[in-house]
Design an enzyme around this catalytic site. Structure first.
Site, PDB file in Angstrom:
ATOM      1  N   HIS A 186      -9.534   1.570   5.299  1.00 44.46           N
ATOM      2  CA  HIS A 186      -8.192   1.456   5.922  1.00 44.46           C
ATOM      3  C   HIS A 186      -8.320   2.314   7.009  1.00 44.46           C
ATOM      4  O   HIS A 186      -9.209   3.583   6.890  1.00 44.46           O
ATOM      5  CB  HIS A 186      -7.407   2.145   4.701  1.00 44.46           C
ATOM      6  CG  HIS A 186      -5.704   2.048   5.370  1.00 44.46           C
ATOM      7  ND1 HIS A 186      -5.423   2.976   6.405  1.00 44.46           N
ATOM      8  CD2 HIS A 186      -4.889   1.070   5.176  1.00 44.46           C
ATOM      9  CE1 HIS A 186      -4.013   2.536   6.892  1.00 44.46           C
ATOM     10  NE2 HIS A 186      -3.661   1.531   6.079  1.00 44.46           N
TER      11      HIS A 186
ATOM     12  N   SER B  21       3.531  -2.049  10.515  1.00 40.27           N
ATOM     13  CA  SER B  21       5.147  -2.091  10.444  1.00 40.27           C
ATOM     14  C   SER B  21       5.772  -3.299  10.148  1.00 40.27           C
ATOM     15  O   SER B  21       6.480  -3.855  10.822  1.00 40.27           O
ATOM     16  CB  SER B  21       5.370  -1.720  12.085  1.00 40.27           C
ATOM     17  OG  SER B  21       5.147  -0.149  12.162  1.00 40.27           O
TER      18      SER B  21
ATOM     19  N   ASN C   4       0.835  -1.308   0.098  1.00 44.08           N
ATOM     20  CA  ASN C   4      -0.068   0.069  -0.220  1.00 44.08           C
ATOM     21  C   ASN C   4       0.838   0.960  -0.062  1.00 44.08           C
ATOM     22  O   ASN C   4       1.423   1.538   0.970  1.00 44.08           O
ATOM     23  CB  ASN C   4      -0.793   0.027   1.268  1.00 44.08           C
ATOM     24  CG  ASN C   4      -1.848   1.318   1.563  1.00 44.08           C
ATOM     25  OD1 ASN C   4      -1.772   2.131   0.688  1.00 44.08           O
ATOM     26  ND2 ASN C   4      -2.379   1.392   2.433  1.00 44.08           N
ATOM     27  N   TRP C   5       1.185   1.872  -1.205  1.00 46.67           N
ATOM     28  CA  TRP C   5       1.925   2.938  -1.410  1.00 46.67           C
ATOM     29  C   TRP C   5       1.310   4.340  -0.568  1.00 46.67           C
ATOM     30  O   TRP C   5       2.026   5.063  -0.321  1.00 46.67           O
ATOM     31  CB  TRP C   5       2.035   3.507  -2.641  1.00 46.67           C
ATOM     32  CG  TRP C   5       2.812   2.336  -3.370  1.00 46.67           C
ATOM     33  CD1 TRP C   5       3.332   0.941  -3.178  1.00 46.67           C
ATOM     34  CD2 TRP C   5       3.254   2.381  -4.857  1.00 46.67           C
ATOM     35  NE1 TRP C   5       3.901   0.129  -3.972  1.00 46.67           N
ATOM     36  CE2 TRP C   5       3.896   1.262  -5.329  1.00 46.67           C
ATOM     37  CE3 TRP C   5       3.348   3.494  -5.873  1.00 46.67           C
ATOM     38  CZ2 TRP C   5       4.607   0.780  -6.569  1.00 46.67           C
ATOM     39  CZ3 TRP C   5       3.637   2.990  -7.036  1.00 46.67           C
ATOM     40  CH2 TRP C   5       4.559   1.880  -7.522  1.00 46.67           C
ATOM     41  N   LYS C   6       0.115   4.326  -0.065  1.00 47.42           N
ATOM     42  CA  LYS C   6      -0.452   5.290   0.500  1.00 47.42           C
ATOM     43  C   LYS C   6      -0.501   6.753  -0.493  1.00 47.42           C
ATOM     44  O   LYS C   6      -0.179   6.467  -1.847  1.00 47.42           O
ATOM     45  CB  LYS C   6      -0.027   5.511   2.049  1.00 47.42           C
ATOM     46  CG  LYS C   6      -0.067   4.351   2.783  1.00 47.42           C
ATOM     47  CD  LYS C   6       0.247   4.648   4.116  1.00 47.42           C
ATOM     48  CE  LYS C   6       0.124   3.181   4.859  1.00 47.42           C
ATOM     49  NZ  LYS C   6      -0.087   3.332   6.293  1.00 47.42           N
TER      50      LYS C   6
ATOM     51  N   GLY D 277       2.670   2.472  10.754  1.00 47.94           N
ATOM     52  CA  GLY D 277       3.764   3.414  10.586  1.00 47.94           C
ATOM     53  C   GLY D 277       4.482   3.906  11.903  1.00 47.94           C
ATOM     54  O   GLY D 277       4.987   4.930  11.710  1.00 47.94           O
TER      55      GLY D 277
ATOM     56  N   GLU E 178      -5.269  -4.787  10.713  1.00 48.13           N
ATOM     57  CA  GLU E 178      -4.310  -3.687  10.708  1.00 48.13           C
ATOM     58  C   GLU E 178      -4.235  -2.971  12.175  1.00 48.13           C
ATOM     59  O   GLU E 178      -5.303  -2.023  12.210  1.00 48.13           O
ATOM     60  CB  GLU E 178      -4.356  -2.744   9.727  1.00 48.13           C
ATOM     61  CG  GLU E 178      -3.935  -3.272   8.433  1.00 48.13           C
ATOM     62  CD  GLU E 178      -3.225  -2.175   7.328  1.00 48.13           C
ATOM     63  OE1 GLU E 178      -2.507  -2.620   6.455  1.00 48.13           O
ATOM     64  OE2 GLU E 178      -3.937  -1.279   7.310  1.00 48.13           O
TER      65      GLU E 178
ATOM     66  N   GLY F 221       2.832  -0.936   4.246  1.00 47.97           N
ATOM     67  CA  GLY F 221       3.033   0.398   3.639  1.00 47.97           C
ATOM     68  C   GLY F 221       4.332   0.826   3.808  1.00 47.97           C
ATOM     69  O   GLY F 221       5.032   0.561   2.415  1.00 47.97           O
ATOM     70  N   GLY F 222       5.025   1.464   4.526  1.00 47.73           N
ATOM     71  CA  GLY F 222       6.228   1.939   4.473  1.00 47.73           C
ATOM     72  C   GLY F 222       7.432   1.092   3.701  1.00 47.73           C
ATOM     73  O   GLY F 222       8.131   1.588   2.812  1.00 47.73           O
TER      74      GLY F 222
ATOM     75  N   GLU G  62      -6.730   4.834   7.919  1.00 51.53           N
ATOM     76  CA  GLU G  62      -6.556   6.419   7.756  1.00 51.53           C
ATOM     77  C   GLU G  62      -7.665   7.061   7.144  1.00 51.53           C
ATOM     78  O   GLU G  62      -8.014   8.294   7.421  1.00 51.53           O
ATOM     79  CB  GLU G  62      -5.216   6.319   6.718  1.00 51.53           C
ATOM     80  CG  GLU G  62      -4.191   6.146   7.702  1.00 51.53           C
ATOM     81  CD  GLU G  62      -2.975   5.532   6.790  1.00 51.53           C
ATOM     82  OE1 GLU G  62      -2.937   5.680   5.499  1.00 51.53           O
ATOM     83  OE2 GLU G  62      -1.826   5.039   7.423  1.00 51.53           O
TER      84      GLU G  62
HETATM   85  P1  13P Z   1       3.208   0.508   7.641  1.00 53.35           P
HETATM   86  O1  13P Z   1       3.402  -0.842   6.913  1.00 53.35           O
HETATM   87  O2  13P Z   1       3.805   1.745   7.215  1.00 53.35           O
HETATM   88  O3  13P Z   1       2.919   0.479   9.113  1.00 53.35           O
HETATM   89  O4  13P Z   1       1.484   0.692   7.132  1.00 53.35           O
HETATM   90  C1  13P Z   1       0.755  -0.346   7.224  1.00 53.35           C
HETATM   91  C2  13P Z   1      -0.512   0.077   6.510  1.00 53.35           C
HETATM   92  O5  13P Z   1      -1.306   0.893   6.815  1.00 53.35           O
HETATM   93  C3  13P Z   1      -0.860  -0.808   5.312  1.00 53.35           C
HETATM   94  O6  13P Z   1      -1.940  -0.405   4.756  1.00 53.35           O
END
Ligand code: 13P
Length: 256
Positions: free
Chosen positions: A97, A214, A10-12, A175, A169, A235-236, A99
């Site tokens: 998600h 994470s 997930n590149w966000k 994050g 999640e 994510g990251g 967020e």
């Molecule tokens: P991180 O891997 O950056 O913690 O993000 C997880 C996430 O929200 C994937 O959708």
């Protein structure tokens, strides 16, 4: 037998044409090393067309991060119809998600409508659920997961989960660099699978449950080893080719 692992990036709201090209070149160069794993990237919507072009003919699949709850075109400035995402090669779409729930006011009802809209367009929703730290510390983790899952079950029915994925999640792990322990992840996944089993035992056994929060190269294998953990929503670490490929490699090792 365990379900096929799915590793999704997930590149966000990250990326640029040049950064995407470099990342995708690296991912495509090594895709053949993970034949047992389903591989997915979810870039920002404006990049879907260029990413689709780059991924054509490779094992990498394409997904979107969000979609409109509408199922027909109309006056919805700024929104994107599921059918449009499908037209650009998306197979999956992330729904609910944390967020989007926390920053963009998506409540359980809206998430359920988006889940239905995804399926209406032939997309497979990746439904995100997860508790905040406050909820975990208050002993409410299972109640929160149940509420988030039940809202979609009530709106769409259990059969809709046949072509869906769930991502656990925990909000406090997203994050933050503080992943859930493999035990915490497995416990939450077992709870979710058990809840689905109350409706349909066979389906609950086949649906894939991803862990997100994470996930890194150095914890992926331990997290994915959980009996009810079928991959990750990353994510990251999905923005760094070496790190993301190492996570794919962990899933491949566990499949052998
Ligand atoms: P991180 O891997 O950056 O913690 O993000 C997880 C996430 O929200 C994937 O959708």
């Amino acid at each position: 037998m365990k379900r096929r692992y799915l590793v999704a990036g997930n590149w966000k709201m990250h990326g640029s044409l040049s950064a995407n090209a470099a990342l995708l070149d690296a991912l495509c160069a090594r895709a053949a090393e993970f034949p047992a794993v389903e591989l997915l990237v979810c870039p920002p919507a404006v990049y879907l067309e260029s990413v689709q072009r780059r991924l054509a003919g490779t094992p990498w699949q394409l997904g979107a991060q969000n979609l409109s709850e509408q199922t027909e075109p109309g006056a919805h400035t700024g929104e994107i119809l599921g059918r449009m995402l499908a037209e650009f090669g998306c197979r999956y779409v992330i729904v609910g998600h944390s967020e989007r729930r926390a920053l963009y006011g998506e409540d359980d009802a809206r998430v359920a409508r988006k889940f239905a809209a995804a399926q209406h367009s032939g997309l497979r929703p990746i439904l995100c659920v997860g508790e905040t730290l406050e909820q975990r510390e208050a002993g409410q983790t299972e109640a929160v997961l149940a509420r988030q899952l039940d809202a979609v079950l009530a709106h769409c029915g259990i059969a809709a989960f046949e072509r869906a994925v769930i991502a656990y999640e925990p909000v406090w792990a997203i994050g933050t660099g503080r992943n859930a322990t493999p035990e915490q992840a497995q416990a939450a996944h077992a709870f979710l699978r058990g809840r689905l089993a109350e409706k349909d035992a066979k389906l609950s056994n086949s649906i894939r449950l991803l862990y997100g929060g994470s996930v890194k190269a150095d914890n992926a294998q331990a997290l994915f080893a959980g009996a009810d953990v079928d991959g990750g929503l990353v994510g990251g670490a999905s923005l760094k080719a070496d790190e993301f490929l190492a996570i794919c490699a962990a899933a491949q090792r566990l499949s052998e």
